[in-house]
Design a protein around this motif. Structure first.
Motif, PDB file in Angstrom:
ATOM      1  N   UNK B  62       0.831  -1.201   0.000  1.00 38.19           N
ATOM      2  CA  UNK B  62       0.000   0.000   0.000  1.00 38.19           C
ATOM      3  C   UNK B  62       0.869   1.256   0.000  1.00 38.19           C
ATOM      4  N   UNK B  64       1.308   4.108   1.881  1.00 41.06           N
ATOM      5  CA  UNK B  64       2.119   4.622   2.979  1.00 41.06           C
ATOM      6  C   UNK B  64       3.066   3.562   3.514  1.00 41.06           C
ATOM      7  N   UNK B 163     -11.029   3.424   6.709  1.00 41.37           N
ATOM      8  CA  UNK B 163     -10.038   4.370   7.260  1.00 41.37           C
ATOM      9  C   UNK B 163      -8.594   3.883   7.169  1.00 41.37           C
ATOM     10  N   UNK B 164      -8.367   2.578   7.084  1.00 38.91           N
ATOM     11  CA  UNK B 164      -6.972   2.125   7.049  1.00 38.91           C
ATOM     12  C   UNK B 164      -6.372   2.236   5.649  1.00 38.91           C
ATOM     13  N   UNK B 165      -7.196   2.507   4.665  1.00 37.31           N
ATOM     14  CA  UNK B 165      -6.680   2.575   3.306  1.00 37.31           C
ATOM     15  C   UNK B 165      -6.113   3.944   2.977  1.00 37.31           C
ATOM     16  N   UNK B 169      -7.405   8.097   3.363  1.00 45.01           N
ATOM     17  CA  UNK B 169      -6.453   9.005   3.997  1.00 45.01           C
ATOM     18  C   UNK B 169      -6.086  10.152   3.056  1.00 45.01           C
ATOM     19  N   UNK B 197     -17.047   1.406   9.634  1.00 48.37           N
ATOM     20  CA  UNK B 197     -15.779   1.277   8.929  1.00 48.37           C
ATOM     21  C   UNK B 197     -15.611  -0.134   8.362  1.00 48.37           C
ATOM     22  N   UNK B 198     -15.033  -0.163   7.199  1.00 45.74           N
ATOM     23  CA  UNK B 198     -14.709  -1.440   6.561  1.00 45.74           C
ATOM     24  C   UNK B 198     -13.250  -1.440   6.196  1.00 45.74           C
ATOM     25  N   UNK B 199     -12.748  -2.606   5.817  1.00 44.84           N
ATOM     26  CA  UNK B 199     -11.385  -2.657   5.325  1.00 44.84           C
ATOM     27  C   UNK B 199     -11.420  -2.831   3.815  1.00 44.84           C
ATOM     28  N   UNK B 326      -2.523  11.073   9.663  1.00 45.49           N
ATOM     29  CA  UNK B 326      -2.480   9.920  10.568  1.00 45.49           C
ATOM     30  C   UNK B 326      -2.717  10.375  12.006  1.00 45.49           C
ATOM     31  N   UNK B 330      -5.737   9.271  14.284  1.00 46.16           N
ATOM     32  CA  UNK B 330      -5.524   8.605  15.574  1.00 46.16           C
ATOM     33  C   UNK B 330      -6.264   9.349  16.674  1.00 46.16           C
ATOM     34  N   UNK B 334      -9.884   6.722  14.777  1.00 43.80           N
ATOM     35  CA  UNK B 334     -10.192   5.937  13.574  1.00 43.80           C
ATOM     36  C   UNK B 334      -9.051   4.970  13.264  1.00 43.80           C
ATOM     37  N   UNK B 335      -7.894   5.175  13.907  1.00 40.98           N
ATOM     38  CA  UNK B 335      -6.753   4.266  13.690  1.00 40.98           C
ATOM     39  C   UNK B 335      -6.266   3.749  15.022  1.00 40.98           C
TER      40      UNK B 335
END
Lengths: 343, 335, 523
Positions: B62, B64, B163-165, B169, B197-199, B326, B330, B334-335
């Protein structure tokens, strides 16, 4: 085969002195038993002879060759010492034939040699292809012996070889092993805590206690003349009573007994088979039967003398008293006495 | 049996380095740290190799993840080229001075809005932020005017995102660049309260289409791609383009850069040049990807609204601050 | 007579053991060191935030419910199969063990690709429990199968009814098996990443992964790792306390009679229905889903090239990892069996520490440590193999240790006395005796590596794709059809270990206390 001579062997583990300047000579072709209670150092002694453990002081000679001394130690595999551990320790992944022939160079692993060894160990030839776990305990023991004898070692070491067998088997296995060893003309050193085994099998018995050899003698001499009361009670049961020796007679609660000892206070050793039970009127010493153990041909009777001293008698079951009965006691033959001061 | 097994294991262990050597390409390959969709770049790389004979090796991960990896690796990095889906990761690597300036010929192909002024990297594709909504659950008239509205209580339980993608971001980075820190913080907190939230954006798309959630913040191409396939995950949903220079019309630029410390500089430049060339852009435009091409000579076409119609807000392409994003995310838990 | 061996010098085995333990302690050491040097202010900020509380709540909620549910399913299933007249016990035993052959992340894929309903707390509880209940079922079956009838018969002769006799006299003896199984389930839940990520249920593992993807080796990720490792260690401690003195109370192999089965009577159809239902959920759903997507996937294209590349690299990695892991286990097991001292015991225990280390923590730690300390190793095969070795060392240790116990030193003494050198003794006696056990250990590690996802995902070097990583890249981007062939191969790779475990848990094969340790081998 050759004689084994140990002189001044010492060994400690940490602060614990396991062997304390042990001397022992095993004559060529003889079977010597090292007899002692657990923890007396006898197994360590055996392992030093085998070369598995180094000694700290003293020498071990096989024949006229010194194999262990403070400066040098011959590796175990170069000593030519056969080793039969407890329970035989057969290689579980090899069959009987492969176990027996294990120590022979490839070229000498022949069917004839295998047959000779099976015969020597009194094993039927059809066990050759079996796995160790398919054998009885006694058979395993004899395979282990054949394996140890195969490379024609100078000496055979046996570490409590019969301890895992049940009582009935132990006697016959012991006799078989002795026969095999005699047949092979082997010099053998056998370690055991069982006095019956040592006395019945060995030509010579070395009694060990707390890292020392306290007496080396033939079985009969050992039984008749133990070096001290501890040895005496360890080699066959015995009643020890105090007494006064005066001119070859010991005055004790068991009566006046014939001894060969100096005058003075002494501890007097009376073997159970020396005590004969008779009618009250026939003896000056009386006792009350507290317990009777019946063994068929023989009977062992436990008694208390009038002063409370416990005495054990062993005799023919033809005369079996009842518990609680009062009987007379006679001591037959000469007894052994140890001057009190020696204690 | 066991001996044979052990022997086989040892043999396999010994064969491994050999295997890695032939499977993983030799020392003469251009090493591309690729955060763009693997299939897409794979297609471009194949065509590139066919044309130039230069082998390409892709390391896929990915945005980052790879950007941070490049920064941590520094001079030791085996990477020659860095490709991202979004700009913040490019900006991060740029800020550490790890890129080498690209050739003018490469840069000139792409409009200035889609590359940093210093020419350290270049955009090669772009994606538009959209709101995908379930047609049964949201009426067209109820759609929000601004992306910022989704933080309002009215949207509680009705919005989703990943949110992790790096995609989401990047959108947050766009919001940050346009609205400032305080507004972004408030917006994120609102989303945390409202959102599900989803991944992965594919999962967001599918969940909206299923009706598990009413809307989702994604990029346009996820929906179009699914439409071009079978529509299983998009037939019951539609896209809302915010337009009007709203943060919700944020256009995220996929960048390509050549690393200073790479061992195959010349080949790396050739690769990036090819990526922005008509031939390279055409592969992207014709691919399943449905991302906007940035070389004006090549138009995406198909059913997707033209790039010019999107009314994307003006965002300085090197100003996207991924680290701040980030931190803010945080802080918003969300992270 | 026992002989005490004293070896005061630093032997090569001891040296090797220290090196191995040093390597296995890298991840834990990294987490501790990083958090310790972070500065109290930052540590407080990263630890004391609602997100950590939320993850902790999610993780614990899942942990407790899944452990409870798996214990209920596992114990009930075991009692029905072993102690009742249910019928077809071998069939049911196979069916109730079989879910272990479906890696949890593949099971989740099966469910998620069919319905998004499972992307919730209860969905996660259901799917994860269905994957892990055999971890309780198997040890309980083993305990039940070795139980002698006598204690229950005594209890009945003292006036207890059948059920009370069972509860009073048999159940307590199942406790070690149940506790061991529950602990395993707990550790698996804490370490589970793939399944929970697909199920969209955020826990520490998925959050650590999210941090890694967003910010690489960030302090926030390290703090989350620290909390997760702490949870794992706490769980081990809880189990240790719960077992208490019972640890030594081994349920022995009994030669006695098995108890009479309970008669189910009218309940028999109900029991069949319940077990059928369980099987349908645990095997039927993922099986159906897999077949469905295989058909869908094959209608587009079957990537035979990619598939075989991934397969070959998976097998090679697994082989190399298995060899390394067993080599690392050897000195520790050797010291533990042959040179029992305080130091060697401590070293062996340390080898088991990986039981408390989720793959994601190991991977993250190795990435950071390698890049900072040995940059030349960063992104290379050795680091991935080391991760495998750290993760699966406990499995290898159990096997290698018990195989060394098959070769008591007295056999070597005998061999030496028969004129064989140390080398010949090793070749002719020790190796043939220990090889089967070591081979089995290597095989188990091999199988475990082939289905490992998390560490492989983070550590696989450039250009290396495995079954797990290919499966993951497809299924996480909702390309379910494309993921199916990889899922199928992953299931096939997990079958041998499952069969091995399932057979081990049959009557008389192993004692109940051994089973939980054996379970670690394969699960």
């Amino acid at each position: 085969m050759s004689a084994v001579t140990l002189s001044g062997i010492s060994k400690s583990y940490g602060a614990q002195r396991v062997l304390d300047s042990v001397d022992l000579h095993v004559p060529d072709g003889s079977l010597t038993a090292v007899l002692g209670p657990s923890g007396c150092g006898k197994t360590t002694l055996l392992r030093i002879v085998a070369g598995f453990v180094r000694s700290e002081a003293g020498t071990v000679s096989l024949g006229d060759r010194v194999v262990e001394s403070p400066g040098t130690a011959l590796a175990a595999e170069k000593r030519g010492v056969g080793y039969v551990p407890q329970e035989g320790a057969l290689f579980p992944h090899l069959d009987v034939a492969a176990n027996i022939l294990y120590g022979l160079p490839r070229g000498r692993r022949s069917k004839t040699r295998l047959a000779e060894l099976l015969d020597l160990a009194e094993l039927p030839h059809d066990v050759a292809r079996r796995s160790p776990h398919e054998l009885s305990g006694g058979q395993q023991q004899r395979v282990a012996l054949a394996r140890a004898l195969a490379p024609a070692p100078r000496v055979i070491l046996l570490d409590e070889p019969f301890s895992s067998l049940d009582a009935g088997l132990r006697v016959s296995a012991g006799r078989a092993v002795r026969r095999v060893l005699r047949h092979a003309g082997a010099t053998a050193l056998l370690v055991t805590h069982d006095q019956g085994e040592a006395l019945s099998l060995a030509d010579q018995v070395a009694v060990m206690r707390a890292g020392r050899v306290v007496q080396v003698d033939s079985p009969t001499a050992l039984y008749a003349h133990p070096v001290d009361p501890e040895t005496a009670t360890f080699i066959g049961g015995a009643t020890v009573v105090s007494g006064q020796v005066r001119g070859g007679v010991a005055l004790t609660s068991l009566g006046d007994l014939t001894v060969r000892a100096e005058d003075g206070p002494a501890r007097v050793l009376v073997r159970p088979e020396q005590v004969r039970l008779v009618e009250l009127a026939e003896a000056g010493v009386h006792g009350t039967v507290t317990e009777v153990s019946f063994y068929g041909a023989q009977v062992v009777v436990h008694l208390d003398l009038a002063d409370g001293t416990p005495v054990t008698a062993r005799g023919s079951s033809a005369h079996t008293p009842e518990s609680g009965e009062k009987v007379g006691l006679l001591v037959e033959g000469a007894v052994v006495a140890y001057p009190e001061s020696s204690q | 049996m066991s001996f044979r097994l052990i022997r086989a294991l040892v043999a396999a262990a010994l064969a491994l380095p050999l295997l890695a050597a032939c499977g993983g390409g030799g020392k003469d390959s251009v090493v591309v740290y690729n955060a763009q969709h693997e299939e897409l770049i794979d297609a471009v790389a194949k065509a590139f190799t066919k044309k130039t004979g230069i082998k390409v090796e892709l390391r896929n991960a990915s945005d980052l993840e790879l950007a941070n990896q490049l920064v941590t690796e520094g001079k030791r990095s085996p990477a020659d080229v860095f490709l991202t889906e979004n700009s913040p990761a490019m900006a991060l690597v740029q800020s550490k001075g790890l890129f080498d300036t690209l050739d003018a010929a490469t840069l000139d192909r792409i409009p200035a809005a889609f590359r940093p002024a210093d020419g350290s990297w270049v955009g090669f594709a772009a994606r538009s932020t959209v709101l995908v909504y379930n047609k049964d659950q949201v009426k067209q008239s109820d759609l929000p005017a601004s992306l910022m509205d989704l933080a309002k209580p009215a949207w509680k339980g009705k919005v989703s995102f990943s949110p992790t993608g790096a995609d989401f971001q990047a959108i947050v980075a766009g919001v940050l660049a346009l609205k400032g820190e305080a507004a972004t913080k408030a917006w994120l907190e609102g989303l945390k309260a409202n959102g599900k939230t989803y991944d992965g954006n594919n999962v967001v798309l599918k969940s909206v289409n299923n009706g598990d959630v009413a809307t989702g913040i994604v990029y346009h191409y996820y929906w179009y791609r699914d439409q071009e396939e079978a529509g299983d995950n998009s037939d019951d949903s539609a896209l809302h383009f915010f337009g009007k220079q709203d943060p919700g019309a944020f256009l995220s630029v996929s960048g390509a850069g050549v690393l200073k410390n790479g061992k195959h500089q010349a080949d790396a430049r050739t690769f990036v040049d090819y990526l922005t060339s008509e031939a390279g852009q055409k592969i992207i435009a014709d691919s399943y990807a449905l991302e906007y091409t940035l070389n004006p000579a090549v138009q995406l076409g198909r059913s997707v609204p033209p790039l010019a119609s999107l009314q994307a807000p003006p965002v300085g392409i090197s100003d996207l601050d991924s680290q701040k994003v980030i931190e803010l995310m945080q802080d918003a838990n969300l992270l | 007579m026992t002989t005490i061996r004293v070896h005061p010098r630093l032997s090569p085995a001891l040296l090797a053991g220290i090196v191995v333990v040093g390597l296995t302690l890298i991840p834990l050491g990294y987490v501790v060191w990083e958090t310790a040097t972070m500065g109290p202010g930052q540590l407080h900020d990263l630890l004391w935030r609602p997100r950590v509380g939320e993850l902790l709540g999610n993780t614990l909620k899942l942990l407790v419910t899944v452990v409870a549910l798996t214990v209920v399913l596992g114990v009930a299933g075991a009692i029905l199969v072993v102690r009742t007249n249910l019928g077809a016990p071998m069939l049911w035993h196979a069916l109730l063990s079989a879910p272990l052959a479906v890696p949890a992340f593949v099971n989740s894929y099966g469910w998620v690709s069919l319905t998004s309903q499972v992307q919730s707390y209860w969905g996660a509880v259901l799917v994860v429990s269905l994957s892990y209940f055999p971890l309780v079922y198997l040890p309980v079956v083993a305990s039940l199968a070795t139980l002698d009838a006598a204690p229950e018969e005594v209890a009945r002769s003292l006036g207890r009814g059948r059920a009370r006799a069972f509860a009073g006299a048999a159940l307590p003896r199942l406790l070690p098996g149940i506790l061991g199984g529950a602990l395993l389930v707990g550790l698996h839940v804490l370490a589970e990443f793939g399944a929970l990520q697909l199920l969209g249920y955020p826990t520490f593992t998925t959050a650590i992964y999210g941090q890694y993807r967003s910010a690489f080796a960030s302090n926030a990720g390290t703090v989350l790792s620290g909390v997760l490792v702490t949870l794992c260690i706490l769980l081990l401690l809880v189990e240790l306390l719960a077992r208490g003195r019972r640890r030594y109370d081994r349920v022995g192999r009994s030669a006695g009679r098995p108890p009479e089965p309970f008669r189910l009577g009218a309940w028999r159809p109900v029991a069949w229905a319940a077990l059928l239902g369980l099987t349908a959920l645990s095997l039927g759903v993922p099986g159906y889903s897999l077949v469905h997507w295989l058909l869908v996937g094959s209608s587009t294209e079957f990537p035979i090239g990619d598939l075989s590349t991934a397969l070959v690299s998976t097998l090679s990695l697994a082989a190399a990892g298995a060899v390394l892991t067993v080599l690392m286990a050897l000195p520790l097991a050797w010291l533990a069996v042959r040179r029992r001292t305080t130091v060697s015991t401590a070293l062996e225990r340390a080898g088991y520490i990986a039981n408390a280390l989720p793959g994601i923590v190991v991977a993250l730690a190795l990435i950071t440590v390698s890049i900072r300390v040995v940059p030349s190793l960063y992104q290379t095969l050795p680091v991935l193999l080391l991760a495998y070795a750290i993760l699966f060392l406990p499995r290898a240790l159990v096997s290698v240790r018990s195989s060394l116990e098959q070769a008591p030193p007295v056999l070597e003494d005998v061999s030496r006395s028969l004129g064989q050198s140390a080398w010949a003794t090793l070749r002719r006696v020790t190796l043939p005796l220990v090889a089967p056990g070591i081979g089995a250990g290597a095989a188990l590690v091999f199988l475990a590596i082939s289905t490992e996802l998390t560490a492989t995902l983070l550590l696989s070097p450039i250009g290396t794709t495995t079954l797990a990583t290919e499966f993951w890249s497809n299924s996480s981007s909702v390309r379910y059809g494309a993921a199916a062939p990889y899922a199928l191969l992953l299931v096939l790779a997990a079958i041998p270990a499952t069969v091995m475990l399932s057979l081990h848990a049959r009557p008389g094969r192993a004692s109940a206390a051994e089973i939980p340790r054996r379970m670690e081998l394969a699960a």
